[in-house]
Design an enzyme around this catalytic site. Sequence first.
Site, PDB file in Angstrom:
ATOM      1  N   PHE A  16     -48.709 -29.445  51.810  1.00 55.06           N
ATOM      2  CA  PHE A  16     -49.008 -30.872  51.934  1.00 55.06           C
ATOM      3  C   PHE A  16     -47.764 -31.726  52.089  1.00 55.06           C
ATOM      4  O   PHE A  16     -47.845 -32.845  52.593  1.00 55.06           O
ATOM      5  CB  PHE A  16     -49.776 -31.357  50.693  1.00 55.06           C
ATOM      6  CG  PHE A  16     -48.931 -31.433  49.443  1.00 55.06           C
ATOM      7  CD1 PHE A  16     -48.145 -32.552  49.180  1.00 55.06           C
ATOM      8  CD2 PHE A  16     -48.908 -30.390  48.522  1.00 55.06           C
ATOM      9  CE1 PHE A  16     -47.356 -32.620  48.042  1.00 55.06           C
ATOM     10  CE2 PHE A  16     -48.116 -30.444  47.389  1.00 55.06           C
ATOM     11  CZ  PHE A  16     -47.341 -31.565  47.152  1.00 55.06           C
ATOM     12  N   GLU A  57     -55.364 -28.547  52.622  1.00 50.66           N
ATOM     13  CA  GLU A  57     -56.584 -29.337  52.531  1.00 50.66           C
ATOM     14  C   GLU A  57     -56.312 -30.718  51.922  1.00 50.66           C
ATOM     15  O   GLU A  57     -57.168 -31.602  51.956  1.00 50.66           O
ATOM     16  CB  GLU A  57     -57.640 -28.598  51.708  1.00 50.66           C
ATOM     17  CG  GLU A  57     -57.286 -28.324  50.267  1.00 50.66           C
ATOM     18  CD  GLU A  57     -56.501 -27.031  50.061  1.00 50.66           C
ATOM     19  OE1 GLU A  57     -56.579 -26.469  48.952  1.00 50.66           O
ATOM     20  OE2 GLU A  57     -55.794 -26.589  50.992  1.00 50.66           O
ATOM     21  N   ARG A  58     -55.109 -30.907  51.379  1.00 52.35           N
ATOM     22  CA  ARG A  58     -54.749 -32.211  50.814  1.00 52.35           C
ATOM     23  C   ARG A  58     -54.292 -33.201  51.887  1.00 52.35           C
ATOM     24  O   ARG A  58     -54.296 -34.410  51.650  1.00 52.35           O
ATOM     25  CB  ARG A  58     -53.641 -32.032  49.768  1.00 52.35           C
ATOM     26  CG  ARG A  58     -54.081 -31.212  48.566  1.00 52.35           C
ATOM     27  CD  ARG A  58     -52.919 -30.957  47.636  1.00 52.35           C
ATOM     28  NE  ARG A  58     -53.341 -30.287  46.410  1.00 52.35           N
ATOM     29  CZ  ARG A  58     -52.523 -29.966  45.415  1.00 52.35           C
ATOM     30  NH1 ARG A  58     -51.238 -30.255  45.505  1.00 52.35           N
ATOM     31  NH2 ARG A  58     -52.974 -29.362  44.338  1.00 52.35           N
ATOM     32  N   SER A  80     -45.592 -22.770  47.382  1.00 54.16           N
ATOM     33  CA  SER A  80     -45.029 -22.465  46.073  1.00 54.16           C
ATOM     34  C   SER A  80     -44.697 -20.981  45.943  1.00 54.16           C
ATOM     35  O   SER A  80     -45.230 -20.136  46.677  1.00 54.16           O
ATOM     36  CB  SER A  80     -46.012 -22.867  44.970  1.00 54.16           C
ATOM     37  OG  SER A  80     -47.171 -22.045  45.028  1.00 54.16           O
ATOM     38  N   CYS A  82     -38.971 -28.951  49.007  1.00 52.93           N
ATOM     39  CA  CYS A  82     -38.303 -27.750  48.514  1.00 52.93           C
ATOM     40  C   CYS A  82     -36.791 -27.823  48.638  1.00 52.93           C
ATOM     41  O   CYS A  82     -36.093 -26.930  48.163  1.00 52.93           O
ATOM     42  CB  CYS A  82     -38.829 -26.511  49.240  1.00 52.93           C
ATOM     43  SG  CYS A  82     -38.391 -26.460  50.988  1.00 52.93           S
TER      44      CYS A  82
END
Length: 486
Positions: free
Chosen positions: A154, A181-182, A231, A286
């Site tokens: 996202f 999906e976010r 992640s 990140c």
Amino acid sequence: MITTEIKRVKNHINGEWVESTGTEVEAVPNPATGKIIAYVPLSPKEDVEKAVEAAKAAFETWSKVPVPNRSRNLYKYLQLLQENKDELAKIITLENGKTLTDATGEVQRGIEAVELATSTPNLMMGQALPNIASGIDGSIWRYPIGVVAGITPFNFPMMIPLWMFPLAIACGNTFVLKTSERTPLLAERLVELFYEAGFPKGVLNLVQGGKDVVNSILENKDIQAVSFVGSEPVARYVYETGTKHGKRVQALAGAKNHAIVMPDCNLEKTVQGVIGSAFASSGERCMACSVVAVVDEIADEFIDVLVAETKKLKVGDGFNEDNYVGPLIRESHKERVLGYINSGVADGATLLVDGRKINEEVGEGYFVGATIFDGVNQEMKIWQDEIFAPVLSIVRVKDLEEGIKLTNQSKFANGAVIYTSNGKHAQTFRDNIDAGMIGVNVNVPAPMAFFAFAGNKASFFGDLSTNGTDGVQFYTRKKVVTERWF
């Protein structure tokens, strides 16, 4: 186009917008207000299978299109992205929450990735050596590998998908894209513009959803390779599951990026650099700086200036140009971040700037302000874990050697930065730090798209990274030809 209507998101399969065959949907809120802006389908396995079938059929013809012709399509796509960059940035701010300034920067970095993909004719060239033995020539040829897939997060809904599908498609592959999906709205617009550029149906397919889509991609026998960014636990799962099913996998994972601040740094520029790296995009990237290892000699002065400047940052809706820190992506993530801040306090770190205390005027969004801890050590969760938020930990070290040792003790090794005016310090840092991307007085050492992007240790799973020549090699297979003619 941004509207006030609540949108029902669709999949794009074989050149058409189609409803998911499943019935499950997930609400998509605007993170700055909490108000629902869309519903995204949680597509089942059947939708992935249809997308793969379409991509597989398209590959038969697309892979045979001359390489320069494929690049010409991408030039058209590049032009459309440039013409619509203001709209694209607004969509990012609407569904992701980052400020419009940050979103505009992301759009530009995405465009740069497409610029790289347009140069594929040069990047795909093989090698040849005549007369390797008497009358025998040797050569290496690169070919597309088939249907490939991308699973994207996202936090960069434009840049990261554009790392993947333009380059893969330019290499002659066809693509199945599963974005977060976010943030489904930007993905829709990217696909719309892609087909406006004149690509044949089935070359790019979009399947919206969650874990079921991921598993279907990883297990589908007709998908040859998977690119992933997300992640560390999910990256590890994607890599292990994908490779178990015979796929090439590149999985870019989490980070705990350290910056070492030396006494000979330019203090003003260093403070502004750390603020930008740690708190822009709400720390949801990140390559954000999440730990500063500051040498004792300059620690007090650096921290005083850093705290004073950080307290000036405004928090709120990303569409307000006065705001520097936007909302986090979801209420659940906000609660997770607050838990980390509370744990830092409980573990004995000194909370210098408390992001839990923000102006009530920001409204009902998922806001956490810039947060700074001093007195952090390696036993604390706030040092160990990727928090993915505007939370900065400060560790005081006696010298460069201790700063490097501290940084290298992290299980992550994505990016690392040193602030110094001493060339020897920079050289020592470069040669001894364990990180995939290194900055010397560069706040966010994310490379341009023509360089590879990847970390080490738990920040990357795979062999070939994304972008640059690594990306071309990942999306192609080579054939080594030895030939003799009589």
